[in-house]
Design an enzyme around this catalytic site. Structure first.
Site, mmCIF file in Angstrom:
data_model
loop_
_atom_site.group_PDB
_atom_site.id
_atom_site.type_symbol
_atom_site.label_atom_id
_atom_site.label_comp_id
_atom_site.label_asym_id
_atom_site.label_seq_id
_atom_site.Cartn_x
_atom_site.Cartn_y
_atom_site.Cartn_z
ATOM 1 C CB SER A 145 28.532 43.595 23.827
ATOM 2 O OG SER A 145 27.868 44.741 24.317
ATOM 3 C CE1 TYR A 158 33.095 45.152 25.902
ATOM 4 C CE2 TYR A 158 31.079 46.175 25.091
ATOM 5 C CZ TYR A 158 31.711 45.172 25.805
ATOM 6 O OH TYR A 158 30.966 44.195 26.423
HETATM 7 N N1 LIG Z 1 28.010 42.927 31.920
HETATM 8 C C1 LIG Z 1 27.378 43.377 30.842
HETATM 9 O O1 LIG Z 1 26.457 44.229 30.922
HETATM 10 C C2 LIG Z 1 27.739 42.873 29.479
HETATM 11 C C3 LIG Z 1 26.977 43.316 28.395
HETATM 12 C C4 LIG Z 1 27.285 42.858 27.126
HETATM 13 C C5 LIG Z 1 28.327 41.966 26.948
HETATM 14 N N2 LIG Z 1 29.064 41.546 28.007
HETATM 15 C C6 LIG Z 1 30.159 40.612 27.761
HETATM 16 O O2 LIG Z 1 30.012 39.480 28.603
HETATM 17 C C7 LIG Z 1 31.300 38.962 28.924
HETATM 18 C C8 LIG Z 1 31.456 38.865 30.431
HETATM 19 O O3 LIG Z 1 31.211 40.141 30.993
HETATM 20 P P1 LIG Z 1 31.132 40.363 32.568
HETATM 21 O O4 LIG Z 1 30.295 41.559 32.761
HETATM 22 O O5 LIG Z 1 30.792 39.095 33.230
HETATM 23 O O6 LIG Z 1 32.663 40.778 32.861
HETATM 24 P P2 LIG Z 1 33.486 40.868 34.237
HETATM 25 O O7 LIG Z 1 32.598 40.728 35.406
HETATM 26 O O8 LIG Z 1 34.343 42.084 34.112
HETATM 27 O O9 LIG Z 1 34.411 39.555 34.140
HETATM 28 C C9 LIG Z 1 35.380 39.489 33.127
HETATM 29 C C10 LIG Z 1 36.116 38.172 33.254
HETATM 30 O O10 LIG Z 1 37.082 38.105 32.194
HETATM 31 C C11 LIG Z 1 38.360 37.834 32.745
HETATM 32 N N3 LIG Z 1 39.396 38.432 31.920
HETATM 33 C C12 LIG Z 1 39.478 39.720 31.490
HETATM 34 N N4 LIG Z 1 40.572 39.872 30.731
HETATM 35 C C13 LIG Z 1 41.189 38.661 30.680
HETATM 36 C C14 LIG Z 1 42.354 38.184 30.050
HETATM 37 N N5 LIG Z 1 43.130 38.975 29.306
HETATM 38 N N6 LIG Z 1 42.691 36.887 30.206
HETATM 39 C C15 LIG Z 1 41.923 36.055 30.960
HETATM 40 N N7 LIG Z 1 40.796 36.444 31.575
HETATM 41 C C16 LIG Z 1 40.438 37.744 31.440
HETATM 42 C C17 LIG Z 1 38.288 38.419 34.149
HETATM 43 O O11 LIG Z 1 39.272 37.820 34.983
HETATM 44 P P3 LIG Z 1 40.421 38.730 35.677
HETATM 45 O O12 LIG Z 1 39.726 39.775 36.472
HETATM 46 O O13 LIG Z 1 41.187 37.744 36.453
HETATM 47 O O14 LIG Z 1 41.185 39.359 34.554
HETATM 48 C C18 LIG Z 1 36.875 38.028 34.557
HETATM 49 O O15 LIG Z 1 36.853 36.663 34.949
HETATM 50 C C19 LIG Z 1 32.301 39.903 28.264
HETATM 51 O O16 LIG Z 1 32.650 39.378 26.992
HETATM 52 C C20 LIG Z 1 31.522 41.181 28.084
HETATM 53 O O17 LIG Z 1 32.035 41.973 27.032
HETATM 54 C C21 LIG Z 1 28.799 41.982 29.276
#
Ligand SMILES: NC(=O)c1ccc[n+]([C@@H]2O[C@H](COP(=O)([O-])OP(=O)(O)OC[C@H]3O[C@@H](n4cnc5c(N)ncnc54)[C@H](OP(=O)(O)O)[C@@H]3O)[C@@H](O)[C@H]2O)c1
Length: 255
Positions: A145, A158
Site C-alpha cells: 500500500s 497498517y
Molecule cells: N482498497 C484500497 O484502497 C487499498 C489501498 C492500498 C492497498 N490495499 C491493499 O489491497 C489488498 C486488498 O484490499 P481490498 O481493499 O480489496 O480489501 P477488502 O475489500 O477488505 O478485501 C479483503 C479480502 O481479504 C480477506 N481476508 C482478510 N483477512 C483475512 C484472513 N485473515 N484470512 C483470509 N482472508 C482474509 C477478506 O476475506 P474475509 O472478509 O472473508 O475475511 C477479503 O477477501 C490489501 O492487501 C490491502 O491492504 C488496498
C-alpha cells in the site's frame, strides 16, 4: 484471449472473495490459470467470484482459511497442491486495516494487523516454496500500500505491516531468484473496495486531483507480473496510484 503459456498454471489468491483480490482472480482466470481463492468469512462473496469465473469458461476453487494461522495455511497449500499437482503463482492480497492513533493502540489489535498482513504472507510464501522450487518456476506477488511510505495518522500498524511486506519481498527475492522464482510487490493508492468504501463516500475526491482507483486498475499489473515476460523483474515494489505519490500538494500541482 488466454496467454498460451499461462494455460495449465495454478494460482493461489488470498482475499480473492472481493475487492482487489476478486479482480485479480478474474484477470488470472481470463489469462487461463486455474485460480484457487481464499477468504476467511466472506464465503458467499467468494462463491459468487467462482461462479462468474466458471460462467466465463475459467476454472476456480474457493477455500476458507485464516492466512494468519500456520496450521490452516499449511493445510490450504497441501489441498491445492494435492488437487493440482502444481502451484505456480501466489498473490498475497488478503489484509485488514484497523486504524487508530499509536498512543491508544492496544497490543492485541496491533498484533492482529501484523499477523494478517505480514505473518500471513510469510506463512503462505513458506508453504508454497517447496513446490515452486521443485518446479524451478514461481511467481509471488505481494499487495502492499502507499501507506507504507505515506501513512495517514492512525496507520502505524497498517503502515508497519506493509513496510514489512515490501522488505519481505526483497529479502525473499534475494533468496530464491536464482531458482526461477520472481517475488514482486504492487502498492495501490486509494482503491474503491469494501475496505475503503466508508472513507471514499466521506471524502469523495480528496483534493489531490487523482480519482479513486478501481480494483481493475491493479489487477492488470499483477497479471503481467505473473507472466514469463516479467522474468527480468525481481524484488521490486510498483506504486499504482494515479500519480498521487508524486503530487506533494494541490498547490504545487496548480502552478
Ligand atoms: N482498497 C484500497 O484502497 C487499498 C489501498 C492500498 C492497498 N490495499 C491493499 O489491497 C489488498 C486488498 O484490499 P481490498 O481493499 O480489496 O480489501 P477488502 O475489500 O477488505 O478485501 C479483503 C479480502 O481479504 C480477506 N481476508 C482478510 N483477512 C483475512 C484472513 N485473515 N484470512 C483470509 N482472508 C482474509 C477478506 O476475506 P474475509 O472478509 O472473508 O475475511 C477479503 O477477501 C490489501 O492487501 C490491502 O491492504 C488496498
Amino acid at each position: 484471449m488466454p496467454e498460451p503459456a499461462a494455460v495449465g498454471r495454478v494460482a493461489l489468491v488470498t482475499g480473492g472473495s472481493r475487492g482487489i483480490g476478486a479482480a485479480v482472480s478474474y484477470r488470472l482466470a481470463a489469462d487461463g490459470l486455474a485460480v484457487h481463492l481464499v477468504c476467511r468469512s466472506a464465503v458467499e462473496a467468494g462463491r459468487g467470484v467462482v461462479k462468474e469465473i466458471e460462467a466465463a469458461g475459467g476454472r476456480a476453487v474457493l477455500h476458507r482459511a485464516d492466512i494468519g494461522d500456520e496450521t490452516e495455511v499449511e493445510r490450504l497449500v497441501e489441498r491445492v497442491t494435492a488437487q493440482e499437482g502444481a502451484l505456480h503463482v501466489l498473490v498475497n492480497n488478503a489484509a485488514v486495516i484497523d486504524d487508530q492513533l499509536l498512543a491508544v493502540t492496544r497490543t492485541d489489535r496491533w498484533e492482529n494487523v501484523l499477523r494478517t498482513n505480514l505473518t500471513g504472507p510469510f506463512l503462505t510464501s513458506r508453504a508454497v516454496l517447496p513446490t515452486m522450487l521443485d518446479q524451478g518456476w514461481g511467481r509471488v506477488i505481494n499487495i502492499s500500500s502507499n501507506s507504507a511510505r505515506t501513512p495517514g495518522p492512525g496507520q502505524s500498524a497498517y503502515a508497519a505491516s506493509k513496510g514489512g511486506l515490501e522488505a519481505l519481498t526483497r529479502a525473499l527475492a534475494v533468496e530464491v531468484g536464482h531458482k526461477g522464482i520472481r517475488v514482486n510487490c504492487v502498492a495501490p493508492g486509494k482503491i474503491r473496495t469494501e475496505m475503503t468504501a466508508a472513507v471514499a463516500d466521506r471524502l469523495g475526491s480528496d483534493g489531490d486531483g487523482t480519482r479513486w482507483g478501481l480494483p481493475e486498475d491493479i489487477s492488470g499489473l499483477v497479471a503481467f507480473l505473473t507472466r514469463d515476460e516479467a522474468d527480468y523483474i525481481q524484488g521490486q515494489t510498483f506504486t499504482v496510484d494515479g500519480g498521487r505519490m508524486i503530487m506533494r500538494s494541490p498547490g504545487r500541482r496548480s502552478r
